[in-house]
Design a protein around this motif. Structure first.
Motif, PDB file in Angstrom:
ATOM      1  N   LYS A  87      31.257 -26.145 -30.234  1.00 26.67           N
ATOM      2  CA  LYS A  87      29.860 -26.157 -30.688  1.00 26.67           C
ATOM      3  C   LYS A  87      28.957 -26.613 -29.539  1.00 26.67           C
ATOM      4  CE  LYS A  87      26.742 -26.694 -34.273  1.00 26.67           C
ATOM      5  NZ  LYS A  87      25.667 -26.024 -33.562  1.00 26.67           N
ATOM      6  N   LYS A  88      29.406 -27.669 -28.838  1.00 26.00           N
ATOM      7  CA  LYS A  88      28.617 -28.197 -27.719  1.00 26.00           C
ATOM      8  C   LYS A  88      28.437 -27.136 -26.640  1.00 26.00           C
ATOM      9  CE  LYS A  88      29.411 -33.171 -27.701  1.00 26.00           C
ATOM     10  NZ  LYS A  88      30.297 -34.199 -27.131  1.00 26.00           N
ATOM     11  N   ILE A  89      29.550 -26.449 -26.311  1.00 26.37           N
ATOM     12  CA  ILE A  89      29.490 -25.429 -25.258  1.00 26.37           C
ATOM     13  C   ILE A  89      28.481 -24.360 -25.641  1.00 26.37           C
ATOM     14  CG2 ILE A  89      30.776 -23.554 -24.143  1.00 26.37           C
ATOM     15  CD1 ILE A  89      33.263 -25.301 -24.270  1.00 26.37           C
ATOM     16  N   ARG A  90      28.581 -23.877 -26.892  1.00 25.83           N
ATOM     17  CA  ARG A  90      27.702 -22.778 -27.322  1.00 25.83           C
ATOM     18  C   ARG A  90      26.245 -23.224 -27.317  1.00 25.83           C
ATOM     19  NH1 ARG A  90      32.268 -21.129 -30.676  1.00 25.83           N
ATOM     20  NH2 ARG A  90      32.941 -19.164 -29.739  1.00 25.83           N
TER      21      ARG A  90
ATOM     22  N   ARG B 130      22.577 -19.334 -10.552  1.00 20.66           N
ATOM     23  CA  ARG B 130      22.343 -19.576 -11.968  1.00 20.66           C
ATOM     24  C   ARG B 130      23.639 -19.937 -12.689  1.00 20.66           C
ATOM     25  NH1 ARG B 130      17.214 -17.689 -13.568  1.00 20.66           N
ATOM     26  NH2 ARG B 130      16.043 -19.390 -12.640  1.00 20.66           N
ATOM     27  N   VAL B 131      24.695 -19.165 -12.385  1.00 20.09           N
ATOM     28  CA  VAL B 131      25.970 -19.399 -13.073  1.00 20.09           C
ATOM     29  C   VAL B 131      26.499 -20.786 -12.721  1.00 20.09           C
ATOM     30  CG1 VAL B 131      28.333 -18.607 -13.365  1.00 20.09           C
ATOM     31  CG2 VAL B 131      26.497 -16.960 -13.202  1.00 20.09           C
ATOM     32  N   GLU B 132      26.355 -21.165 -11.432  1.00 19.10           N
ATOM     33  CA  GLU B 132      26.807 -22.500 -11.027  1.00 19.10           C
ATOM     34  C   GLU B 132      26.030 -23.579 -11.769  1.00 19.10           C
ATOM     35  OE1 GLU B 132      26.645 -22.978  -6.759  1.00 19.10           O
ATOM     36  OE2 GLU B 132      28.043 -21.302  -6.525  1.00 19.10           O
ATOM     37  N   GLU B 133      24.710 -23.355 -11.865  1.00 19.56           N
ATOM     38  CA  GLU B 133      23.848 -24.325 -12.554  1.00 19.56           C
ATOM     39  C   GLU B 133      24.316 -24.487 -14.005  1.00 19.56           C
ATOM     40  OE1 GLU B 133      19.128 -24.521 -13.404  1.00 19.56           O
ATOM     41  OE2 GLU B 133      19.729 -23.268 -11.708  1.00 19.56           O
ATOM     42  N   LEU B 134      24.600 -23.349 -14.642  1.00 16.17           N
ATOM     43  CA  LEU B 134      25.054 -23.368 -16.029  1.00 16.17           C
ATOM     44  C   LEU B 134      26.382 -24.101 -16.138  1.00 16.17           C
ATOM     45  CD1 LEU B 134      24.816 -22.453 -18.946  1.00 16.17           C
ATOM     46  CD2 LEU B 134      25.759 -20.261 -18.318  1.00 16.17           C
ATOM     47  N   GLN B 135      27.267 -23.841 -15.150  1.00 11.79           N
ATOM     48  CA  GLN B 135      28.572 -24.511 -15.165  1.00 11.79           C
ATOM     49  C   GLN B 135      28.406 -26.019 -15.064  1.00 11.79           C
ATOM     50  OE1 GLN B 135      30.902 -22.572 -12.181  1.00 11.79           O
ATOM     51  NE2 GLN B 135      32.506 -22.028 -13.609  1.00 11.79           N
ATOM     52  N   MET B 136      27.515 -26.445 -14.176  1.00 13.82           N
ATOM     53  CA  MET B 136      27.261 -27.884 -14.025  1.00 13.82           C
ATOM     54  C   MET B 136      26.772 -28.479 -15.347  1.00 13.82           C
ATOM     55  SD  MET B 136      27.909 -28.719 -10.882  1.00 13.82           S
ATOM     56  CE  MET B 136      27.051 -30.243 -10.586  1.00 13.82           C
ATOM     57  N   ASN B 137      25.843 -27.750 -16.000  1.00 16.70           N
ATOM     58  CA  ASN B 137      25.292 -28.233 -17.269  1.00 16.70           C
ATOM     59  C   ASN B 137      26.371 -28.419 -18.310  1.00 16.70           C
ATOM     60  OD1 ASN B 137      22.793 -28.124 -16.183  1.00 16.70           O
ATOM     61  ND2 ASN B 137      21.885 -26.869 -17.781  1.00 16.70           N
ATOM     62  N   VAL B 138      27.234 -27.403 -18.424  1.00 13.25           N
ATOM     63  CA  VAL B 138      28.287 -27.465 -19.447  1.00 13.25           C
ATOM     64  C   VAL B 138      29.266 -28.582 -19.115  1.00 13.25           C
ATOM     65  CG1 VAL B 138      30.173 -26.199 -20.529  1.00 13.25           C
ATOM     66  CG2 VAL B 138      28.049 -25.027 -20.013  1.00 13.25           C
TER      67      VAL B 138
ATOM     68  N   LYS C  58      28.634 -31.312 -17.542  1.00 12.83           N
ATOM     69  CA  LYS C  58      28.004 -32.599 -17.871  1.00 12.83           C
ATOM     70  C   LYS C  58      28.145 -32.884 -19.357  1.00 12.83           C
ATOM     71  CE  LYS C  58      24.355 -32.868 -14.672  1.00 12.83           C
ATOM     72  NZ  LYS C  58      22.980 -32.380 -14.557  1.00 12.83           N
ATOM     73  N   GLU C  59      27.942 -31.824 -20.141  1.00 16.71           N
ATOM     74  CA  GLU C  59      27.958 -31.949 -21.604  1.00 16.71           C
ATOM     75  C   GLU C  59      29.349 -32.353 -22.095  1.00 16.71           C
ATOM     76  OE1 GLU C  59      25.752 -32.012 -24.966  1.00 16.71           O
ATOM     77  OE2 GLU C  59      24.924 -31.406 -23.029  1.00 16.71           O
ATOM     78  N   LEU C  60      30.376 -31.727 -21.500  1.00 15.02           N
ATOM     79  CA  LEU C  60      31.763 -32.046 -21.888  1.00 15.02           C
ATOM     80  C   LEU C  60      32.327 -32.940 -20.806  1.00 15.02           C
ATOM     81  CD1 LEU C  60      33.018 -28.410 -22.382  1.00 15.02           C
ATOM     82  CD2 LEU C  60      32.105 -29.870 -24.139  1.00 15.02           C
ATOM     83  N   ASN C  61      33.227 -33.829 -21.183  1.00 18.99           N
ATOM     84  CA  ASN C  61      33.949 -34.501 -20.111  1.00 18.99           C
ATOM     85  C   ASN C  61      35.261 -33.739 -19.949  1.00 18.99           C
ATOM     86  OD1 ASN C  61      34.648 -35.221 -22.634  1.00 18.99           O
ATOM     87  ND2 ASN C  61      34.679 -37.427 -22.293  1.00 18.99           N
ATOM     88  N   CYS C  62      35.226 -32.756 -19.046  1.00 19.62           N
ATOM     89  CA  CYS C  62      36.353 -31.833 -18.918  1.00 19.62           C
ATOM     90  C   CYS C  62      37.627 -32.535 -18.463  1.00 19.62           C
ATOM     91  CB  CYS C  62      36.026 -30.746 -17.907  1.00 19.62           C
ATOM     92  SG  CYS C  62      34.720 -29.673 -18.475  1.00 19.62           S
ATOM     93  N   GLY C  63      37.471 -33.643 -17.741  1.00 18.96           N
ATOM     94  CA  GLY C  63      38.659 -34.301 -17.211  1.00 18.96           C
ATOM     95  C   GLY C  63      39.228 -33.432 -16.107  1.00 18.96           C
ATOM     96  N   ASN C  64      40.512 -33.059 -16.250  1.00 17.81           N
ATOM     97  CA  ASN C  64      41.131 -32.273 -15.175  1.00 17.81           C
ATOM     98  C   ASN C  64      41.155 -30.778 -15.491  1.00 17.81           C
ATOM     99  OD1 ASN C  64      42.833 -32.514 -17.278  1.00 17.81           O
ATOM    100  ND2 ASN C  64      44.433 -33.640 -16.193  1.00 17.81           N
ATOM    101  N   ARG C  65      40.317 -30.355 -16.443  1.00 11.43           N
ATOM    102  CA  ARG C  65      40.303 -28.928 -16.771  1.00 11.43           C
ATOM    103  C   ARG C  65      39.230 -28.212 -15.970  1.00 11.43           C
ATOM    104  NH1 ARG C  65      40.007 -28.867 -23.168  1.00 11.43           N
ATOM    105  NH2 ARG C  65      38.496 -30.500 -22.718  1.00 11.43           N
ATOM    106  N   LYS C  66      39.581 -27.029 -15.508  1.00 14.37           N
ATOM    107  CA  LYS C  66      38.601 -26.228 -14.765  1.00 14.37           C
ATOM    108  C   LYS C  66      37.747 -25.459 -15.755  1.00 14.37           C
ATOM    109  CE  LYS C  66      39.447 -23.430 -11.427  1.00 14.37           C
ATOM    110  NZ  LYS C  66      40.244 -22.438 -10.658  1.00 14.37           N
TER     111      LYS C  66
END
Length: 218
Positions: free
Chosen positions: A37-40, A91-99, A101-109
């Motif tokens: 939900k957060k990602i979307r 733009r895509v990099e910016e979006l990736q950074m945003n997502v 930040k929103e999730l704490n991905c840990g060690n996931r790419k």
């Protein structure tokens, strides 16, 4: 009265596939769901913020999420990816950074791909956005519905039904108006039907838009 079921959930496993693919232990399942939900939400907000004022359409048909142990793969299906085409990598990099930040991905790419869809007006989400834009600009709802139906006819679909509910045109009493063109066989599981419900905030209250599009028979 007829009981109405969500046409997408009704067809899961036959003509409809899941929009999120991952496996989780029962205890972790709710976390995974919240994460999706957060990602979307994050992606939709990002696109809304960066959209050019002129078109006012996000044009996201759907967002698919696939998770593995070390990777989150997000595929965004867009009708008008003008936003990402102009200066795509940034733009895509910016979006990736945003997502991230929103999730704490840990060690996931995190991997985001953007796919352009042919004939965007064959997708209910994009159509609903179009109708919402029209209603916000105080176009009469019948005109907006007819225009939407014209647009789908160009995208060679077999049938469409559009329904708007709420205080239409600012009337005191809320009502439901709908219009159908072609055939929309909701009870046929073989028939591939695309559906979406969308909320519009207008000046006089909230309107709900539902759109069913009959794509084709398998």
């Amino acid at each position: 009265m007829g009981q109405k079921i969500n046409p997408l959930g009704f067809r899961l496993g036959t003509t409809q596939s899941h929009h999120s693919l991952w496996f989780a232990q029962p205890k972790k399942y709710s976390e995974g769901l919240e994460e999706d939900k957060k990602i979307r939400d994050c992606i939709k907000n990002f696109v809304q913020k960066n959209i050019r004022i002129s078109s006012g359409m996000e044009g996201i048909a759907r967002i698919e999420i696939q998770k593995r142990i070390d990777l989150i793969q997000i595929i965004i299906y867009m009708g008008f990816p003008k936003l990402f085409i102009e200066d795509k990598p940034r733009r895509v990099e910016e979006l990736q950074m945003n997502v991230q930040k929103e999730l704490n991905c840990g060690n996931r790419k995190l991997n985001i791909a953007i796919t352009r869809i042919s004939n965007p007006y064959g997708h209910p989400n994009i159509l609903a956005e179009f109708i919402a834009g029209q209603l916000k600009n105080r176009v009469s709802f019948r005109k907006a519905m007819k225009k939407a139906i014209e647009l789908t006819e160009q995208a060679n679909t077999k049938g469409i039904q559009v329904q708007i509910a709420g205080r239409i045109d600012g009337k005191e009493i809320a009502r439901v108006e709908w219009i159908r063109e072609g055939r929309v066989p909701l009870q046929t599981i073989e028939a591939k039907i695309d559906y979406c419900s969308y909320t519009v905030r207008t000046i006089y209250g909230v309107l709900g838009i539902k759109i069913w599009i009959f794509v084709d028979e398998e």
